[in-house]
Design a protein around this motif. Structure first.
Motif, PDB file in Angstrom:
ATOM      1  N   UNK A 100     -59.404   1.293  21.337  1.00 35.18           N
ATOM      2  CA  UNK A 100     -59.208   0.696  20.220  1.00 35.18           C
ATOM      3  C   UNK A 100     -58.843  -0.945  20.310  1.00 35.18           C
ATOM      4  N   UNK A 101     -59.656  -1.810  20.056  1.00 36.44           N
ATOM      5  CA  UNK A 101     -59.636  -3.300  20.510  1.00 36.44           C
ATOM      6  C   UNK A 101     -58.284  -3.944  20.078  1.00 36.44           C
ATOM      7  N   UNK A 102     -57.971  -3.909  18.972  1.00 32.95           N
ATOM      8  CA  UNK A 102     -56.631  -4.904  18.734  1.00 32.95           C
ATOM      9  C   UNK A 102     -55.621  -4.168  19.397  1.00 32.95           C
ATOM     10  N   UNK A 103     -55.371  -3.143  19.670  1.00 29.49           N
ATOM     11  CA  UNK A 103     -54.253  -2.477  20.297  1.00 29.49           C
ATOM     12  C   UNK A 103     -54.222  -2.962  21.785  1.00 29.49           C
ATOM     13  N   UNK A 104     -55.578  -2.722  22.446  1.00 28.48           N
ATOM     14  CA  UNK A 104     -55.813  -3.071  23.866  1.00 28.48           C
ATOM     15  C   UNK A 104     -55.146  -4.557  23.815  1.00 28.48           C
ATOM     16  N   UNK A 105     -55.749  -5.463  22.782  1.00 26.66           N
ATOM     17  CA  UNK A 105     -55.543  -6.825  22.965  1.00 26.66           C
ATOM     18  C   UNK A 105     -54.199  -7.136  22.994  1.00 26.66           C
ATOM     19  N   UNK A 106     -53.346  -6.351  22.073  1.00 33.96           N
ATOM     20  CA  UNK A 106     -51.717  -6.625  21.823  1.00 33.96           C
ATOM     21  C   UNK A 106     -51.287  -6.206  23.170  1.00 33.96           C
ATOM     22  N   UNK A 107     -51.493  -5.107  23.779  1.00 31.19           N
ATOM     23  CA  UNK A 107     -50.891  -4.525  24.928  1.00 31.19           C
ATOM     24  C   UNK A 107     -51.326  -5.456  26.303  1.00 31.19           C
ATOM     25  N   UNK A 108     -52.435  -5.888  26.305  1.00 34.87           N
ATOM     26  CA  UNK A 108     -52.815  -6.830  27.474  1.00 34.87           C
ATOM     27  C   UNK A 108     -51.855  -8.290  27.316  1.00 34.87           C
TER      28      UNK A 108
END
Ligand code: SF4
Length: 465
Positions: free
Chosen positions: A394-402
């Motif tokens: 999932x793009x946004x979740x990935x962005x959030x966690x990174x």
């Protein structure tokens, strides 16, 4: 979001706000739990029985090729016609062909979730056959044009008053309120259908490999009539429904009844092994068994998820699931609802369209505890989540966690972020959960934790000078 996921979200939200629905399900299942626990005590040890059942299914599923061949050989030796279907379309075409070849017009069915899985009724009706459900619960939902609500109790979401209204509207019956009166109305209609049916379609609870027989369990006697009055009997069976030998039924029949419906044993337990033999006065002239794959061999090839094929479709995991009890059976949008449905549907029907079901769980583990064949459903749900994320992160979740990981590696930035957060949080409080809130999806049903007025580092510095 896929259309299946948005259906789930919409329907689940609606059902969760329906207090009457929740109360009806709670009432229906409270009686079940009391009876189930009473009947568990009839086993010398319910836990030992679960372990044995799990080991039997493990043996069969891990040697499914061998047991299926044995089963087929034994069925054919008694003149039963065996058909293999790799998917839903092939299974439907096969049953349509049997009906056409034998000039069938009217078909009666007993309860079969496998037939719901392949949408058999729609396929037969499209070809002009008259199809009639004979299980009382299935009969009611068929009249209402609804899918079954639950694996075992298809109409558990309806009150007797709603059923009476349905009978009045669809059958022209008088309005009654007692369950016995409602049953009599259904019975009157069904008797005629049984007598006129040319072909009966049943499901299969267990196929016995050693003898080439099928076992059907039920409480109404309708499956017996479905399979014995019409001139043709077609049994539709998922390939995972096998047990090794007759002795295994001594364990599985009471276990299925106890876990599924809180009964010691279902009222009618029938074994079918052939069409009418010479000299026998009744029974069908032909018997067919259709063996359905429809994604099961793909699950079989996955060593981590293979044991989900041990399922005996008792429905116990649905009954104890807090999510199922709140969102209701129709929210899942697929024939197999509840925890087992959330495990197998993404694997049988496509991970991308159905992955949301793997998240429809609190992972409380009640389903795992309830399962009579010890399928670790909570673990399977986690595996599905992992598969889904691996296949399409999932793009946004990935962005959030990174972003979060980056912040945690930079103490100065972290401290600055905490200070800014402390300043902005009261402002966010003014719009929290409203359309102006950018985090509305999260905050409209959850409280945001307050950021501490003093950080741990500051507290430590002050108290440990
Ligand atoms: S997963 Fe277990 S509890 Fe759920 S329906 Fe299958 S056998 Fe029953």
């Amino acid at each position: 979001m896929s259309t299946t996921a948005s259906h789930f979200k919409r329907s689940a939200t609606q059902y969760c706000h329906d207090a009457d629905h929740r109360q009806r399900i709670r009432t229906a299942l409270t009686g079940y739990e009391v009876k189930r626990d009473e009947n568990k005590s009839r086993f010398q040890s319910w836990e030992d029985a679960r372990q044995t059942a799990a080991e039997i299914k493990h043996e069969v599923i891990n040697h499914l090729d061998r047991y299926l061949e044995l089963f087929e050989r034994n069925l054919k030796a008694r003149g039963v016609q065996v058909h293999w279907a790799s998917d839903a379309r092939e299974a439907c075409e096969c049953i349509v062909r049997i009906a056409r070849d034998n000039s069938v017009r009217r078909i009666i069915k007993s309860k079969s979730m496998t037939s719901e899985e392949i949408h058999l009724n729609a396929a037969l009706e499209k070809e002009g056959f008259d199809v009639f459900e004979s299980d009382l619960g299935e009969f009611i939902v068929q009249l209402r044009n609804e899918p079954p609500y639950h694996l075992v109790f298809p109409s558990m979401h309806l009150t007797r008053h709603q059923i009476s209204e349905t009978f009045t509207e669809k059958l022209g019956a008088e309005r009654v309120s007692e369950p016995e009166q409602l049953t009599l109305i259904a019975r009157r209609v069904m008797r005629q259908k049984f007598c006129k049916a040319d072909m009966g379609v049943s499901g299969v609870n267990f196929g016995v490999a050693e003898t080439g027989m099928i076992s059907v369990t039920e409480n109404e006697g309708n499956a017996r009539l479905t399979t014995s009055l019409p001139r043709i009997h077609v049994a539709l069976m998922g390939i995972e429904k096998l047990v090794r030998r007759m002795d295994d039924l001594a364990l599985f029949l009471p276990m299925l009844a106890t876990a599924g419906a809180g009964q010691a044993l279902t009222c009618y337990n029938t074994l079918f092994g052939a069409a009418r033999l010479p000299g026998e006065p009744d029974g069908p002239g032909q018997m067919h068994v259709v063996l359905l794959d429809n994604g099961r061999t793909a699950v079989l090839a996955d060593a981590e998820q293979r044991d989900s094929l041990h399922c005996i479709r008792c429905g116990a995991c649905l009954n104890v699931c807090p999510i199922f009890r709140n969102v209701g059976g129709h929210s899942y949008g697929t024939v197999y609802g509840g925890p087992i449905g959330s495990v197998i549907t993404p694997n049988l029907r496509g991970m991308q369209d159905w992955k949301h079901l793997s998240f429809a769980s609190s992972l409380c583990g009640a389903c795992t505890e309830a399962c009579p064949v010890k399928i670790d459903l909570a673990h399977h749900l986690l595996q599905n989540r992992r598969k889904a994320v691996k296949a399409r992160p999932p793009f946004f979740e990935g962005l959030l966690w990174s972003g979060f990981a980056h912040l945690m590696r930079q103490p100065a930035l972290y401290r600055l972020g905490a200070k800014v957060g402390r300043l902005l949080q009261p402002l966010h409080g003014l719009v929290q959960g409203s359309v102006l809130d950018p985090a509305r999806g999260w905050t409209q049903s959850r409280e945001t934790p307050r950021i501490a007025r003093r950080s741990f580092t500051d507290w430590w510095k002050e108290t440990h000078r």
